[in-house]
Design a protein around this motif. Sequence first.
Motif, PDB file in Angstrom:
ATOM      1  N   ASN A  83       5.020 -12.222  11.060  1.00 46.85           N
ATOM      2  CA  ASN A  83       4.169 -13.411  11.145  1.00 46.85           C
ATOM      3  C   ASN A  83       2.978 -13.309  10.195  1.00 46.85           C
ATOM      4  O   ASN A  83       2.628 -14.274   9.527  1.00 46.85           O
ATOM      5  CB  ASN A  83       3.613 -13.609  12.561  1.00 46.85           C
ATOM      6  CG  ASN A  83       4.667 -13.970  13.569  1.00 46.85           C
ATOM      7  OD1 ASN A  83       4.947 -13.168  14.449  1.00 46.85           O
ATOM      8  ND2 ASN A  83       5.258 -15.135  13.466  1.00 46.85           N
ATOM      9  N   GLU A  84       2.378 -12.134  10.148  1.00 50.95           N
ATOM     10  CA  GLU A  84       1.135 -11.959   9.396  1.00 50.95           C
ATOM     11  C   GLU A  84       1.343 -11.916   7.885  1.00 50.95           C
ATOM     12  O   GLU A  84       0.493 -12.404   7.136  1.00 50.95           O
ATOM     13  CB  GLU A  84       0.446 -10.665   9.845  1.00 50.95           C
ATOM     14  CG  GLU A  84      -0.013 -10.701  11.286  1.00 50.95           C
ATOM     15  CD  GLU A  84      -0.407  -9.338  11.831  1.00 50.95           C
ATOM     16  OE1 GLU A  84      -0.474  -8.360  11.056  1.00 50.95           O
ATOM     17  OE2 GLU A  84      -0.640  -9.253  13.048  1.00 50.95           O
ATOM     18  N   ASP A  85       2.441 -11.321   7.432  1.00 46.54           N
ATOM     19  CA  ASP A  85       2.658 -11.105   5.996  1.00 46.54           C
ATOM     20  C   ASP A  85       4.169 -11.136   5.694  1.00 46.54           C
ATOM     21  O   ASP A  85       4.753 -10.109   5.340  1.00 46.54           O
ATOM     22  CB  ASP A  85       2.043  -9.759   5.595  1.00 46.54           C
ATOM     23  CG  ASP A  85       2.013  -9.531   4.089  1.00 46.54           C
ATOM     24  OD1 ASP A  85       2.247 -10.482   3.317  1.00 46.54           O
ATOM     25  OD2 ASP A  85       1.763  -8.371   3.683  1.00 46.54           O
ATOM     26  N   PRO A  86       4.818 -12.306   5.846  1.00 47.54           N
ATOM     27  CA  PRO A  86       6.282 -12.362   5.743  1.00 47.54           C
ATOM     28  C   PRO A  86       6.847 -11.937   4.392  1.00 47.54           C
ATOM     29  O   PRO A  86       7.989 -11.480   4.322  1.00 47.54           O
ATOM     30  CB  PRO A  86       6.615 -13.819   6.054  1.00 47.54           C
ATOM     31  CG  PRO A  86       5.373 -14.579   5.769  1.00 47.54           C
ATOM     32  CD  PRO A  86       4.241 -13.634   6.072  1.00 47.54           C
ATOM     33  N   TYR A  87       6.082 -12.068   3.309  1.00 47.71           N
ATOM     34  CA  TYR A  87       6.584 -11.722   1.978  1.00 47.71           C
ATOM     35  C   TYR A  87       6.086 -10.364   1.488  1.00 47.71           C
ATOM     36  O   TYR A  87       6.474  -9.914   0.418  1.00 47.71           O
ATOM     37  CB  TYR A  87       6.182 -12.786   0.958  1.00 47.71           C
ATOM     38  CG  TYR A  87       6.686 -14.163   1.312  1.00 47.71           C
ATOM     39  CD1 TYR A  87       8.045 -14.427   1.418  1.00 47.71           C
ATOM     40  CD2 TYR A  87       5.800 -15.203   1.551  1.00 47.71           C
ATOM     41  CE1 TYR A  87       8.508 -15.683   1.746  1.00 47.71           C
ATOM     42  CE2 TYR A  87       6.256 -16.465   1.874  1.00 47.71           C
ATOM     43  CZ  TYR A  87       7.614 -16.703   1.975  1.00 47.71           C
ATOM     44  OH  TYR A  87       8.075 -17.949   2.304  1.00 47.71           O
ATOM     45  N   GLY A  88       5.255  -9.717   2.272  1.00 47.29           N
ATOM     46  CA  GLY A  88       4.704  -8.425   1.890  1.00 47.29           C
ATOM     47  C   GLY A  88       5.124  -7.364   2.881  1.00 47.29           C
ATOM     48  O   GLY A  88       6.292  -6.983   2.953  1.00 47.29           O
ATOM     49  N   ARG A  89       4.188  -6.907   3.686  1.00 49.82           N
ATOM     50  CA  ARG A  89       4.447  -5.827   4.649  1.00 49.82           C
ATOM     51  C   ARG A  89       5.459  -6.231   5.717  1.00 49.82           C
ATOM     52  O   ARG A  89       6.016  -5.376   6.394  1.00 49.82           O
ATOM     53  CB  ARG A  89       3.143  -5.383   5.303  1.00 49.82           C
ATOM     54  CG  ARG A  89       2.230  -4.681   4.319  1.00 49.82           C
ATOM     55  CD  ARG A  89       0.920  -4.230   4.929  1.00 49.82           C
ATOM     56  NE  ARG A  89       1.151  -3.355   6.078  1.00 49.82           N
ATOM     57  CZ  ARG A  89       0.348  -3.304   7.131  1.00 49.82           C
ATOM     58  NH1 ARG A  89      -0.714  -4.077   7.206  1.00 49.82           N
ATOM     59  NH2 ARG A  89       0.605  -2.485   8.121  1.00 49.82           N
ATOM     60  N   GLY A  90       5.740  -7.534   5.854  1.00 51.78           N
ATOM     61  CA  GLY A  90       6.662  -8.018   6.881  1.00 51.78           C
ATOM     62  C   GLY A  90       8.105  -8.164   6.444  1.00 51.78           C
ATOM     63  O   GLY A  90       8.887  -8.818   7.123  1.00 51.78           O
ATOM     64  N   TRP A  91       8.486  -7.534   5.299  1.00 56.19           N
ATOM     65  CA  TRP A  91       9.906  -7.568   4.907  1.00 56.19           C
ATOM     66  C   TRP A  91      10.729  -6.901   5.999  1.00 56.19           C
ATOM     67  O   TRP A  91      10.218  -6.086   6.771  1.00 56.19           O
ATOM     68  CB  TRP A  91      10.122  -6.911   3.538  1.00 56.19           C
ATOM     69  CG  TRP A  91       9.779  -5.458   3.434  1.00 56.19           C
ATOM     70  CD1 TRP A  91       8.549  -4.926   3.141  1.00 56.19           C
ATOM     71  CD2 TRP A  91      10.653  -4.335   3.630  1.00 56.19           C
ATOM     72  NE1 TRP A  91       8.620  -3.550   3.127  1.00 56.19           N
ATOM     73  CE2 TRP A  91       9.897  -3.153   3.426  1.00 56.19           C
ATOM     74  CE3 TRP A  91      12.001  -4.213   3.946  1.00 56.19           C
ATOM     75  CZ2 TRP A  91      10.434  -1.887   3.538  1.00 56.19           C
ATOM     76  CZ3 TRP A  91      12.547  -2.937   4.052  1.00 56.19           C
ATOM     77  CH2 TRP A  91      11.767  -1.795   3.854  1.00 56.19           C
ATOM     78  N   ILE A  92      12.025  -7.247   6.061  1.00 51.37           N
ATOM     79  CA  ILE A  92      12.836  -6.758   7.182  1.00 51.37           C
ATOM     80  C   ILE A  92      13.792  -5.635   6.789  1.00 51.37           C
ATOM     81  O   ILE A  92      13.782  -4.577   7.409  1.00 51.37           O
ATOM     82  CB  ILE A  92      13.581  -7.930   7.857  1.00 51.37           C
ATOM     83  CG1 ILE A  92      12.543  -8.908   8.424  1.00 51.37           C
ATOM     84  CG2 ILE A  92      14.504  -7.415   8.963  1.00 51.37           C
ATOM     85  CD1 ILE A  92      13.114 -10.168   9.015  1.00 51.37           C
ATOM     86  N   VAL A  93      14.644  -5.852   5.781  1.00 44.86           N
ATOM     87  CA  VAL A  93      15.592  -4.803   5.391  1.00 44.86           C
ATOM     88  C   VAL A  93      15.636  -4.631   3.877  1.00 44.86           C
ATOM     89  O   VAL A  93      15.334  -5.562   3.122  1.00 44.86           O
ATOM     90  CB  VAL A  93      17.034  -5.061   5.902  1.00 44.86           C
ATOM     91  CG1 VAL A  93      17.125  -4.967   7.411  1.00 44.86           C
ATOM     92  CG2 VAL A  93      17.590  -6.370   5.394  1.00 44.86           C
ATOM     93  N   GLU A 134       4.954  -8.099  14.637  1.00 40.05           N
ATOM     94  CA  GLU A 134       4.027  -9.180  14.308  1.00 40.05           C
ATOM     95  C   GLU A 134       3.698  -9.230  12.813  1.00 40.05           C
ATOM     96  O   GLU A 134       3.208 -10.251  12.310  1.00 40.05           O
ATOM     97  CB  GLU A 134       2.748  -9.087  15.139  1.00 40.05           C
ATOM     98  CG  GLU A 134       1.880  -7.885  14.862  1.00 40.05           C
ATOM     99  CD  GLU A 134       2.265  -6.596  15.590  1.00 40.05           C
ATOM    100  OE1 GLU A 134       1.515  -5.610  15.439  1.00 40.05           O
ATOM    101  OE2 GLU A 134       3.294  -6.564  16.301  1.00 40.05           O
ATOM    102  N   LEU A 135       4.007  -8.162  12.076  1.00 39.44           N
ATOM    103  CA  LEU A 135       3.798  -8.177  10.623  1.00 39.44           C
ATOM    104  C   LEU A 135       4.629  -9.267   9.948  1.00 39.44           C
ATOM    105  O   LEU A 135       4.241  -9.781   8.903  1.00 39.44           O
ATOM    106  CB  LEU A 135       4.146  -6.821  10.005  1.00 39.44           C
ATOM    107  CG  LEU A 135       3.141  -5.700  10.218  1.00 39.44           C
ATOM    108  CD1 LEU A 135       3.695  -4.382   9.697  1.00 39.44           C
ATOM    109  CD2 LEU A 135       1.815  -6.031   9.550  1.00 39.44           C
TER     110      LEU A 135
END
Length: 127
Positions: A92-102, A89-90
């Motif tokens: 959704n919540e912070d796609p450019y910060g804590r929600g980076w993927i790889v 869900e990160l």
Amino acid sequence: MNFPEELKYTQDHEWIRLEADGTAVVGITDFAQHELGDIVFLDITTVGQAIAKGDVFGTVEAVKTVSDLFMPIEGEVLELNPEVERSPELVNEDPYGRGWIVRVKLTGDAGEDGLLSAEAYKELVGQ
């Protein structure tokens, strides 16, 4: 919707941030996470593999759909963000910060051919 100017974007709705050490961080855009809805799972099985620009490096599963993730630049997938592995869900919540993927080690030309500026991406998505 948020479109950070320092990032580059793809027509497939990924973003990339090139780092000074020859690596890059990749995620999905605010627009993409909004369109997908609540993200419940990431399936990234390419850690340690070299991926060509434009190839699928994983999938993101939302409540309503599953979507492929496309590599914006040629590179070796170094790691999956451990935080999103535990808490997808990160994205959704912070796609450019804590929600980076790889995180990716660039293995080919680090050129930005085919990547979009924030302004061009905004136009692509009608913002």
